[in-house]
Design a protein around this motif. Sequence first.
Motif, PDB file in Angstrom:
ATOM      1  N   CYS A  95      -2.969   0.131  -3.661  1.00 57.19           N
ATOM      2  CA  CYS A  95      -2.391  -1.108  -3.158  1.00 57.19           C
ATOM      3  C   CYS A  95      -2.106  -2.017  -4.348  1.00 57.19           C
ATOM      4  N   CYS A 132      -4.855  -2.495   2.986  1.00 56.80           N
ATOM      5  CA  CYS A 132      -5.571  -3.254   1.971  1.00 56.80           C
ATOM      6  C   CYS A 132      -5.548  -4.733   2.331  1.00 56.80           C
ATOM      7  N   TYR A 157      -4.255   3.049   6.792  1.00 54.81           N
ATOM      8  CA  TYR A 157      -5.159   2.365   5.868  1.00 54.81           C
ATOM      9  C   TYR A 157      -4.493   1.097   5.356  1.00 54.81           C
ATOM     10  N   TRP A 209     -10.429  -2.323   1.775  1.00 55.75           N
ATOM     11  CA  TRP A 209      -9.647  -1.394   2.587  1.00 55.75           C
ATOM     12  C   TRP A 209     -10.240  -1.371   4.001  1.00 55.75           C
ATOM     13  N   ALA A 254       0.838  -1.198   0.000  1.00 59.42           N
ATOM     14  CA  ALA A 254       0.000   0.000   0.000  1.00 59.42           C
ATOM     15  C   ALA A 254       0.867   1.239   0.000  1.00 59.42           C
TER      16      ALA A 254
END
Length: 122
Positions: A21, A92, A90, A35, A5
């Motif tokens: 990603c 993935c 964040y 996500w 990512a």
Amino acid sequence: VQLQASGGGLVQAGDSLTVNCVASGRTFSNYAMAWFRQGPGTGREFVARIGWNTHYSDAVKGRFTISRDNAKNTVYLQMNSLKPEDTAVYYCAVDQDFETNRYEQTVAYEFWGQGTLVTVSS
């Protein structure tokens, strides 16, 4: 499957940002992608998923858009109208089941990326 990512950064409230990603190791188009995010002092929460259908959490619906480019083995999360509460790492994730009712649960996903930090200042 390996997931990388990137695209995070520091933005101001109201700005837009796209994180992405890149997947490698298996046939990307066969899997659902999602996500999740984890804010300071919180657990990992579902954000969006793309399989046969797309799903969004109520917190981001109407502001975030998930998409994928199978030719590039890449999934994107376009984030608009960002808020300070969107600040998080964040992540993935890959689900080998293309559709599931458990899409909001972390246990539904077999592979995870390392995360990219998004910080939204007020």
